[in-house]
Design a protein around this motif. Sequence first.
Motif, mmCIF file in Angstrom:
data_model
loop_
_atom_site.group_PDB
_atom_site.id
_atom_site.type_symbol
_atom_site.label_atom_id
_atom_site.label_comp_id
_atom_site.label_asym_id
_atom_site.label_seq_id
_atom_site.Cartn_x
_atom_site.Cartn_y
_atom_site.Cartn_z
ATOM 1 N N ALA A 1 53.476 38.598 75.869
ATOM 2 C CA ALA A 1 54.905 38.274 75.904
ATOM 3 C C ALA A 1 55.516 38.639 77.257
ATOM 4 O O ALA A 1 56.323 37.884 77.816
ATOM 5 C CB ALA A 1 55.633 38.999 74.771
ATOM 6 N N MET A 2 55.124 39.791 77.797
ATOM 7 C CA MET A 2 55.625 40.188 79.110
ATOM 8 C C MET A 2 55.104 39.257 80.204
ATOM 9 O O MET A 2 55.828 38.903 81.139
ATOM 10 C CB MET A 2 55.214 41.631 79.414
ATOM 11 C CG MET A 2 55.966 42.658 78.594
ATOM 12 S SD MET A 2 55.414 44.348 78.968
ATOM 13 C CE MET A 2 55.809 44.445 80.705
ATOM 14 N N GLY A 3 53.838 38.865 80.095
ATOM 15 C CA GLY A 3 53.280 37.938 81.077
ATOM 16 C C GLY A 3 53.998 36.611 81.076
ATOM 17 O O GLY A 3 54.265 36.028 82.139
ATOM 18 N N ARG A 4 54.324 36.137 79.895
ATOM 19 C CA ARG A 4 55.070 34.874 79.799
ATOM 20 C C ARG A 4 56.436 35.007 80.446
ATOM 21 O O ARG A 4 56.869 34.123 81.190
ATOM 22 C CB ARG A 4 55.217 34.480 78.327
ATOM 23 C CG ARG A 4 56.083 33.251 78.102
ATOM 24 C CD ARG A 4 56.270 32.964 76.621
ATOM 25 N NE ARG A 4 57.203 31.866 76.401
ATOM 26 C CZ ARG A 4 57.614 31.471 75.209
ATOM 27 N NH1 ARG A 4 57.172 32.091 74.119
ATOM 28 N NH2 ARG A 4 58.471 30.469 75.099
ATOM 29 N N ALA A 5 57.106 36.126 80.178
ATOM 30 C CA ALA A 5 58.432 36.339 80.773
ATOM 31 C C ALA A 5 58.342 36.360 82.297
ATOM 32 O O ALA A 5 59.193 35.775 82.999
ATOM 33 C CB ALA A 5 59.032 37.646 80.256
ATOM 34 N N CYS A 6 57.319 37.027 82.838
ATOM 35 C CA CYS A 6 57.158 37.089 84.302
ATOM 36 C C CYS A 6 56.900 35.708 84.881
ATOM 37 O O CYS A 6 57.442 35.359 85.946
ATOM 38 C CB CYS A 6 56.024 38.032 84.662
ATOM 39 S SG CYS A 6 56.386 39.770 84.403
ATOM 40 N N ARG A 7 56.080 34.914 84.212
ATOM 41 C CA ARG A 7 55.792 33.559 84.719
ATOM 42 C C ARG A 7 57.033 32.684 84.701
ATOM 43 O O ARG A 7 57.223 31.847 85.594
ATOM 44 C CB ARG A 7 54.673 32.919 83.898
ATOM 45 C CG ARG A 7 53.306 33.536 84.142
ATOM 46 C CD ARG A 7 52.202 32.701 83.510
ATOM 47 N NE ARG A 7 52.334 32.641 82.055
ATOM 48 C CZ ARG A 7 51.813 33.542 81.215
ATOM 49 N NH1 ARG A 7 51.152 34.581 81.698
ATOM 50 N NH2 ARG A 7 51.953 33.399 79.909
ATOM 51 N N GLU A 8 57.861 32.880 83.689
ATOM 52 C CA GLU A 8 59.094 32.084 83.624
ATOM 53 C C GLU A 8 60.112 32.533 84.674
ATOM 54 O O GLU A 8 60.839 31.708 85.236
ATOM 55 C CB GLU A 8 59.688 32.187 82.221
ATOM 56 C CG GLU A 8 58.840 31.462 81.163
ATOM 57 C CD GLU A 8 59.314 31.719 79.743
ATOM 58 O OE1 GLU A 8 58.792 31.071 78.819
ATOM 59 O OE2 GLU A 8 60.210 32.569 79.549
ATOM 60 N N LEU A 9 60.163 33.834 84.936
ATOM 61 C CA LEU A 9 61.103 34.355 85.928
ATOM 62 C C LEU A 9 60.635 34.095 87.355
ATOM 63 O O LEU A 9 61.441 33.802 88.244
ATOM 64 C CB LEU A 9 61.299 35.857 85.719
ATOM 65 C CG LEU A 9 62.108 36.280 84.499
ATOM 66 C CD1 LEU A 9 61.969 37.779 84.269
ATOM 67 C CD2 LEU A 9 63.592 35.912 84.678
ATOM 68 N N TRP A 10 59.319 34.231 87.578
ATOM 69 C CA TRP A 10 58.774 34.094 88.937
ATOM 70 C C TRP A 10 57.569 33.152 88.893
ATOM 71 O O TRP A 10 56.412 33.591 89.021
ATOM 72 C CB TRP A 10 58.357 35.454 89.465
ATOM 73 C CG TRP A 10 59.502 36.432 89.529
ATOM 74 C CD1 TRP A 10 60.550 36.424 90.396
ATOM 75 C CD2 TRP A 10 59.724 37.559 88.666
ATOM 76 N NE1 TRP A 10 61.404 37.462 90.144
ATOM 77 C CE2 TRP A 10 60.927 38.189 89.088
ATOM 78 C CE3 TRP A 10 59.030 38.120 87.596
ATOM 79 C CZ2 TRP A 10 61.435 39.317 88.462
ATOM 80 C CZ3 TRP A 10 59.536 39.237 86.975
ATOM 81 C CH2 TRP A 10 60.723 39.828 87.400
#
Length: 418
Positions: free
Chosen positions: A302-311
């Motif tokens: 979930a954190m990895g997905r958030a990072c990919r969406e943000l950056w």
Amino acid sequence: MQQATAPQSSGFSQPRPTAQGGTPTALALKNIDAETLLENMPQDAAEQIVAEWRQARAAASMGAPNVRSVATYETNSRILEIKYSNEMQADDILNPVDIIRRLFLHSASISAATWRLYRAGFLHTMNQRALQCESLGQPQPTLIRALAALVVVSSKPYGAGRPRAKRPARDKSIPAKQFDKVITHLATAYSERNQWARRAQSFAMATISTGLRPTEWVNAVIRPATSSEVPRGESEAGWLAVVVDTAKRKAGEPDWERTIVVEPGVYQIHVRQHFEEIQSVITTKSDAHEAVRNYSRRCSRAMGRACRELWPAPVQGKDPIRITLYSLRHQARANVAAAYGTFVAAAMMGHSPYVSQNWYTGKHRANSYAGPRKVRSAGIPVAVPGHDVLAKAAVFEQNPALLGALASDDNQVEAEDY
């Protein structure tokens, strides 16, 4: 790959001790091709290398690895022995020298991290077998020669190995503004039905405010902080103590409890929420550690997905920003070190000062102002050390070299990268 040749007499001379570290005889042979070394090493040189290696481990107070590490070593070694024997179409398991020769060749197609794991496994299992045979008066020269070659060849001997995983390496310094973006994204960008985004938010906030390893939540206990644990001048109401049994101790080491005190506020709320989620998971599964590992992986995704969406793309020519649970542990250590110093940070993280300085490289200035618990942006708290943490820090400061071997071989990288 060089062809095996007869050893040069000077190549195996007995060297004087060196200040560069490592065992002296092994250091003298570092530049010899791995297979050439394995094929031509004199038995007396092999025995001396193994004796020096064992003596160095004993001098460093390196205890036996913990039960889970031993199980991993033995399983990996057995699988590889069968794999290599099948590749050579052998009727039985290959002898130790041939096993290590195949491992050297195998190194060309595996990553450096995998090589370290396989090498550590064979170092442990072959040494245990050799010690057992010696205790029975049954010398095993082939086993000693294989073990000695493995001591000498510490780095991958052949090939570049597999290219680095496509995902970027985790960031070890997390500026507070980036952390704010991630936890805000997890809290607001997804449907309420996405429970893993919410859990990942709490896990992230609990990690950066305590520095706990993901697996340490299994045996953690939370309670109200006592008046003596609350910093002088602060209201005693609402403070929380997280008491954790330090993971990754060597076999036979005494329990090492750490008390981490968290101030009232939003982060403490998420510490409580995360703790409750973990306890709920544990009660529904037979294997608590495996349950928490699976929980951690889901939160990490979930954190990895958030990072990919943000950056989604590199930032100013650098790799895309990727924040993991261990990134946050790295930064928590840096924040504590900035507030209380290296020895307290090592004691609060549950590892030795050496590892604290050389592996945990989060930048002190990424989040913290000078002085205790002053952190930029959204009020990221720096945990307060309990009395047991301060006592352990005092031991470190008196003689930090004695505990240089406390971190496990995750020490091999703190290798759980969930």
